[in-house]
Design a protein around this motif. Structure first.
Motif, PDB file in Angstrom:
ATOM      1  N   GLU A 129       0.796  -1.230   0.000  1.00 43.22           N
ATOM      2  CA  GLU A 129       0.000   0.000   0.000  1.00 43.22           C
ATOM      3  C   GLU A 129       0.826   1.276   0.000  1.00 43.22           C
ATOM      4  OE1 GLU A 129      -2.181  -2.903   2.885  1.00 43.22           O
ATOM      5  OE2 GLU A 129      -0.126  -2.511   2.182  1.00 43.22           O
ATOM      6  N   THR A 130       2.113   1.175   0.276  1.00 40.79           N
ATOM      7  CA  THR A 130       2.947   2.380   0.337  1.00 40.79           C
ATOM      8  C   THR A 130       3.409   2.836  -1.047  1.00 40.79           C
ATOM      9  OG1 THR A 130       5.041   1.168   0.600  1.00 40.79           O
ATOM     10  CG2 THR A 130       3.788   1.670   2.606  1.00 40.79           C
TER      11      THR A 130
ATOM     12  N   SER B 141      -3.670  -6.590  -1.097  1.00 41.18           N
ATOM     13  CA  SER B 141      -3.480  -8.021  -0.833  1.00 41.18           C
ATOM     14  C   SER B 141      -2.058  -8.339  -0.396  1.00 41.18           C
ATOM     15  CB  SER B 141      -3.829  -8.837  -2.084  1.00 41.18           C
ATOM     16  OG  SER B 141      -2.827  -8.699  -3.092  1.00 41.18           O
ATOM     17  N   ARG B 142      -1.202  -7.327  -0.397  1.00 41.59           N
ATOM     18  CA  ARG B 142       0.197  -7.457   0.020  1.00 41.59           C
ATOM     19  C   ARG B 142       0.897  -8.610  -0.721  1.00 41.59           C
ATOM     20  NH1 ARG B 142       1.253  -3.963   3.884  1.00 41.59           N
ATOM     21  NH2 ARG B 142       3.242  -4.938   4.362  1.00 41.59           N
ATOM     22  N   PRO B 143       1.088  -8.446  -2.032  1.00 46.25           N
ATOM     23  CA  PRO B 143       1.627  -9.542  -2.837  1.00 46.25           C
ATOM     24  C   PRO B 143       2.996 -10.034  -2.399  1.00 46.25           C
ATOM     25  CG  PRO B 143       1.571  -7.476  -4.080  1.00 46.25           C
ATOM     26  CD  PRO B 143       0.764  -7.262  -2.848  1.00 46.25           C
ATOM     27  N   PHE B 144       3.839  -9.136  -1.855  1.00 46.59           N
ATOM     28  CA  PHE B 144       5.151  -9.627  -1.442  1.00 46.59           C
ATOM     29  C   PHE B 144       5.022 -10.642  -0.306  1.00 46.59           C
ATOM     30  CE2 PHE B 144       8.987  -9.546   1.178  1.00 46.59           C
ATOM     31  CZ  PHE B 144       9.934  -9.911   0.227  1.00 46.59           C
TER      32      PHE B 144
ATOM     33  N   ILE C 265     -10.546 -24.017 -14.781  1.00 45.58           N
ATOM     34  CA  ILE C 265      -9.987 -25.153 -14.050  1.00 45.58           C
ATOM     35  C   ILE C 265      -8.465 -25.122 -14.093  1.00 45.58           C
ATOM     36  CG2 ILE C 265      -9.877 -27.667 -13.890  1.00 45.58           C
ATOM     37  CD1 ILE C 265     -12.712 -27.788 -14.984  1.00 45.58           C
ATOM     38  N   TYR C 266      -7.897 -24.694 -15.226  1.00 48.03           N
ATOM     39  CA  TYR C 266      -6.440 -24.539 -15.342  1.00 48.03           C
ATOM     40  C   TYR C 266      -5.912 -23.626 -14.238  1.00 48.03           C
ATOM     41  CZ  TYR C 266      -2.074 -22.794 -17.531  1.00 48.03           C
ATOM     42  OH  TYR C 266      -0.783 -22.411 -17.799  1.00 48.03           O
ATOM     43  N   GLU C 267      -6.584 -22.506 -14.008  1.00 44.69           N
ATOM     44  CA  GLU C 267      -6.174 -21.599 -12.936  1.00 44.69           C
ATOM     45  C   GLU C 267      -6.561 -22.155 -11.571  1.00 44.69           C
ATOM     46  OE1 GLU C 267      -4.214 -19.277 -13.271  1.00 44.69           O
ATOM     47  OE2 GLU C 267      -4.368 -18.518 -15.308  1.00 44.69           O
ATOM     48  N   GLY C 268      -7.725 -22.812 -11.509  1.00 44.83           N
ATOM     49  CA  GLY C 268      -8.166 -23.378 -10.242  1.00 44.83           C
ATOM     50  C   GLY C 268      -7.248 -24.456  -9.721  1.00 44.83           C
ATOM     51  N   VAL C 269      -6.721 -25.281 -10.637  1.00 48.45           N
ATOM     52  CA  VAL C 269      -5.748 -26.303 -10.230  1.00 48.45           C
ATOM     53  C   VAL C 269      -4.535 -25.636  -9.593  1.00 48.45           C
ATOM     54  CG1 VAL C 269      -4.098 -28.023 -11.088  1.00 48.45           C
ATOM     55  CG2 VAL C 269      -6.477 -28.063 -11.877  1.00 48.45           C
ATOM     56  N   ALA C 270      -4.034 -24.567 -10.208  1.00 50.98           N
ATOM     57  CA  ALA C 270      -2.854 -23.880  -9.667  1.00 50.98           C
ATOM     58  C   ALA C 270      -3.147 -23.294  -8.292  1.00 50.98           C
ATOM     59  CB  ALA C 270      -2.397 -22.794 -10.634  1.00 50.98           C
ATOM     60  N   ASP C 271      -4.326 -22.686  -8.126  1.00 52.16           N
ATOM     61  CA  ASP C 271      -4.702 -22.157  -6.812  1.00 52.16           C
ATOM     62  C   ASP C 271      -4.835 -23.278  -5.784  1.00 52.16           C
ATOM     63  OD1 ASP C 271      -4.712 -19.439  -7.198  1.00 52.16           O
ATOM     64  OD2 ASP C 271      -6.894 -19.196  -7.102  1.00 52.16           O
ATOM     65  N   PHE C 272      -5.515 -24.355  -6.170  1.00 54.39           N
ATOM     66  CA  PHE C 272      -5.774 -25.438  -5.219  1.00 54.39           C
ATOM     67  C   PHE C 272      -4.487 -26.147  -4.810  1.00 54.39           C
ATOM     68  CE2 PHE C 272      -6.916 -29.760  -3.969  1.00 54.39           C
ATOM     69  CZ  PHE C 272      -7.905 -29.506  -3.021  1.00 54.39           C
ATOM     70  N   VAL C 273      -3.650 -26.489  -5.778  1.00 58.48           N
ATOM     71  CA  VAL C 273      -2.404 -27.191  -5.456  1.00 58.48           C
ATOM     72  C   VAL C 273      -1.478 -26.281  -4.651  1.00 58.48           C
ATOM     73  CG1 VAL C 273      -0.342 -28.287  -6.416  1.00 58.48           C
ATOM     74  CG2 VAL C 273      -2.590 -28.746  -7.431  1.00 58.48           C
ATOM     75  N   ALA C 274      -1.411 -25.001  -5.018  1.00 58.01           N
ATOM     76  CA  ALA C 274      -0.573 -24.072  -4.259  1.00 58.01           C
ATOM     77  C   ALA C 274      -1.038 -23.982  -2.805  1.00 58.01           C
ATOM     78  CB  ALA C 274      -0.592 -22.690  -4.901  1.00 58.01           C
ATOM     79  N   GLU C 275      -2.341 -24.060  -2.594  1.00 54.51           N
ATOM     80  CA  GLU C 275      -2.854 -24.062  -1.216  1.00 54.51           C
ATOM     81  C   GLU C 275      -2.438 -25.329  -0.473  1.00 54.51           C
ATOM     82  OE1 GLU C 275      -7.070 -23.821   1.268  1.00 54.51           O
ATOM     83  OE2 GLU C 275      -7.059 -24.425  -0.834  1.00 54.51           O
ATOM     84  N   GLN C 276      -2.495 -26.482  -1.161  1.00 56.16           N
ATOM     85  CA  GLN C 276      -2.077 -27.730  -0.512  1.00 56.16           C
ATOM     86  C   GLN C 276      -0.599 -27.689  -0.145  1.00 56.16           C
ATOM     87  OE1 GLN C 276      -4.763 -29.737   0.163  1.00 56.16           O
ATOM     88  NE2 GLN C 276      -5.685 -27.985  -0.904  1.00 56.16           N
ATOM     89  N   VAL C 277       0.209 -27.014  -0.955  1.00 55.71           N
ATOM     90  CA  VAL C 277       1.655 -26.930  -0.698  1.00 55.71           C
ATOM     91  C   VAL C 277       1.954 -25.939   0.421  1.00 55.71           C
ATOM     92  CG1 VAL C 277       3.888 -26.255  -1.680  1.00 55.71           C
ATOM     93  CG2 VAL C 277       2.278 -27.616  -3.046  1.00 55.71           C
ATOM     94  N   THR C 278       1.365 -24.750   0.343  1.00 52.67           N
ATOM     95  CA  THR C 278       1.750 -23.662   1.252  1.00 52.67           C
ATOM     96  C   THR C 278       0.817 -23.482   2.434  1.00 52.67           C
ATOM     97  OG1 THR C 278       0.455 -21.966   0.084  1.00 52.67           O
ATOM     98  CG2 THR C 278       2.696 -22.415  -0.732  1.00 52.67           C
ATOM     99  N   GLY C 279      -0.389 -24.044   2.341  1.00 52.47           N
ATOM    100  CA  GLY C 279      -1.383 -23.823   3.394  1.00 52.47           C
ATOM    101  C   GLY C 279      -2.033 -22.452   3.337  1.00 52.47           C
ATOM    102  N   ARG C 280      -1.885 -21.751   2.188  1.00 51.38           N
ATOM    103  CA  ARG C 280      -2.392 -20.384   2.081  1.00 51.38           C
ATOM    104  C   ARG C 280      -3.205 -20.202   0.801  1.00 51.38           C
ATOM    105  NH1 ARG C 280       2.535 -16.320   3.383  1.00 51.38           N
ATOM    106  NH2 ARG C 280       0.787 -14.890   3.617  1.00 51.38           N
ATOM    107  N   LYS C 281      -4.105 -19.213   0.866  1.00 47.02           N
ATOM    108  CA  LYS C 281      -4.855 -18.784  -0.304  1.00 47.02           C
ATOM    109  C   LYS C 281      -4.469 -17.340  -0.612  1.00 47.02           C
ATOM    110  CE  LYS C 281      -8.986 -21.511   0.832  1.00 47.02           C
ATOM    111  NZ  LYS C 281     -10.435 -21.427   1.160  1.00 47.02           N
ATOM    112  N   PRO C 282      -4.605 -16.910  -1.878  1.00 42.97           N
ATOM    113  CA  PRO C 282      -4.317 -15.510  -2.193  1.00 42.97           C
ATOM    114  C   PRO C 282      -5.313 -14.588  -1.504  1.00 42.97           C
ATOM    115  CG  PRO C 282      -5.293 -16.636  -4.081  1.00 42.97           C
ATOM    116  CD  PRO C 282      -4.999 -17.688  -3.069  1.00 42.97           C
ATOM    117  N   GLN C 283      -4.838 -13.450  -1.054  1.00 41.08           N
ATOM    118  CA  GLN C 283      -5.696 -12.490  -0.370  1.00 41.08           C
ATOM    119  C   GLN C 283      -6.319 -11.538  -1.394  1.00 41.08           C
ATOM    120  OE1 GLN C 283      -3.570 -10.658   2.938  1.00 41.08           O
ATOM    121  NE2 GLN C 283      -2.531 -12.586   3.382  1.00 41.08           N
ATOM    122  N   LEU C 284      -7.179 -12.111  -2.225  1.00 33.32           N
ATOM    123  CA  LEU C 284      -7.813 -11.363  -3.302  1.00 33.32           C
ATOM    124  C   LEU C 284      -9.329 -11.452  -3.171  1.00 33.32           C
ATOM    125  CD1 LEU C 284      -5.423 -12.446  -6.182  1.00 33.32           C
ATOM    126  CD2 LEU C 284      -5.587 -10.163  -5.167  1.00 33.32           C
TER     127      LEU C 284
END
Length: 326
Positions: A164-165, A185-188, A216-235
């Motif tokens: 935000e700065t 969403s503080r992308p960094f 689904i192509y994007e949803g797979v990336a979001d879902f798998v990334a969540e399984q790996v990191t335990g996080r969802k994008p703050q969007l």
């Protein structure tokens, strides 16, 4: 020590930290290329360019000091987003306050690189067939915080490191609206999540050929990334989607066979809800439903990643098996 050498040393240190042994089958067995040297090259070119007021001279400087010295990642990023030396001149001349305020943020990229090692290990544990890929942090011209080309993950540090700065006061109202939401969403803070999301794309057989396939192509990336990191994008779509799930589903079904994805993906709000990227939510929800019904969770992850998104029938069968639209 010059900025370029400092970043090069940091990147080299991080690269070594990502190199792991082959002592066990559960450990990562490859050394991904991870580089942020393009960032240092950009700021050297920027400093020289702003001293030359003539646009032609600035274009030549950016070409010589940044683009011609670019890594394969920068070259791929420019190709993927249609960047030219003129793109950088236009961005620099149009938004001087932006560039002044984002500079220190971009120099944090090496710390994000160091944080990737444990997440890539988790990814390979989740998906043992993980193929090697390359991760490049570069500076773009304000079109993308992250994308892929082939086996390369390409991170646009001038967006993905912001918060935000960052001064966006010189931009158009449309860009301000987008970047206000994006930087909020503080992308960094979510850089590792973004990078893993993009790394999933390097493993997929995509993109999709219609809205359903691309969602689904994007949803797979979001879902798998969540399984790996335990996080969802703050969007916004993360919060808005579950609260309006049935209405979104009804509207999406009407469009899902269309090749035009613009109302549902990639920051467009041209849908009945006026919320960006709701196609990501639908794709994620389909994957979540599929995963929850699967008796073998690791096999479900493999099936998601290896789905042939160019095959509309295969994509439809995957969605049907999830029973999301029932």
């Amino acid at each position: 020590m010059t900025l370029t050498r400092m970043l090069a040393r940091l990147a080299a240190f991080c690269l070594l930290s990502l190199g792991v042994t082959t002592a066990s089958a559960t450990e990562a067995t490859y050394r991904p290329t991870v580089s942020s040297v393009d960032i240092g090259h950009f700021w050297e070119a920027y400093d020289a360019a702003i001293k030359a007021d003539d646009p032609d001279q600035q274009r030549a400087i950016l070409q010589r000091l940044y683009i011609d010295r670019g890594t394969p990642g920068l070259q791929a990023f420019m190709q993927a987003k249609g960047y030219t030396a003129q793109s950088y001149v236009d961005a620099i001349r149009s938004y001087p306050r932006y560039w002044a305020s984002i500079r220190s943020h971009t120099l944090r990229a090496p710390s994000a690189i160091a944080a990737l090692e444990p997440e890539l290990r988790k990814f390979q544990a989740l998906y043992p067939e993980l193929r090697p890929g390359s991760i490049y942090f570069a500076v773009g011209a304000l079109k993308s915080g992250g994308t892929t080309q082939g086996d390369k993950v390409l991170i646009g540090a001038e967006l993905a490191t912001g918060d935000e700065t960052v001064d966006i006061s010189e931009m158009t109202p449309k860009m301000q609206a987008w970047l206000t939401t994006y930087f909020h969403s503080r992308p960094f803070d979510n850089m590792v999540l973004l990078t893993v999301h993009e790394f999933v794309h390097t493993q997929e057989r995509g993109p999709g050929q219609n809205l359903l396939g691309q969602a689904i192509y994007e949803g797979v990336a979001d879902f798998v990334a969540e399984q790996v990191t335990g996080r969802k994008p703050q969007l916004p779509y993360i919060d808005y989607g579950p609260k309006h799930g049935e209405a979104i589903k009804t509207a999406f079904v009407k469009d899902m066979a269309d090749e035009d994805t613009s109302g549902w993906l990639y920051n467009n709000t041209n849908n009945p809800f006026g919320v960006r990227d709701l196609g990501y939510y639908v794709g994620y929800a389909i994957c979540q439903a599929y995963y929850q019904k699967a008796p073998d969770k690791q096999a479900a992850i493999k099936q998601m990643i290896e789905l042939d998104f160019a095959d509309k029938q295969a994509v439809k069968a995957f969605a049907d098996k999830s029973h999301y639209f029932d």
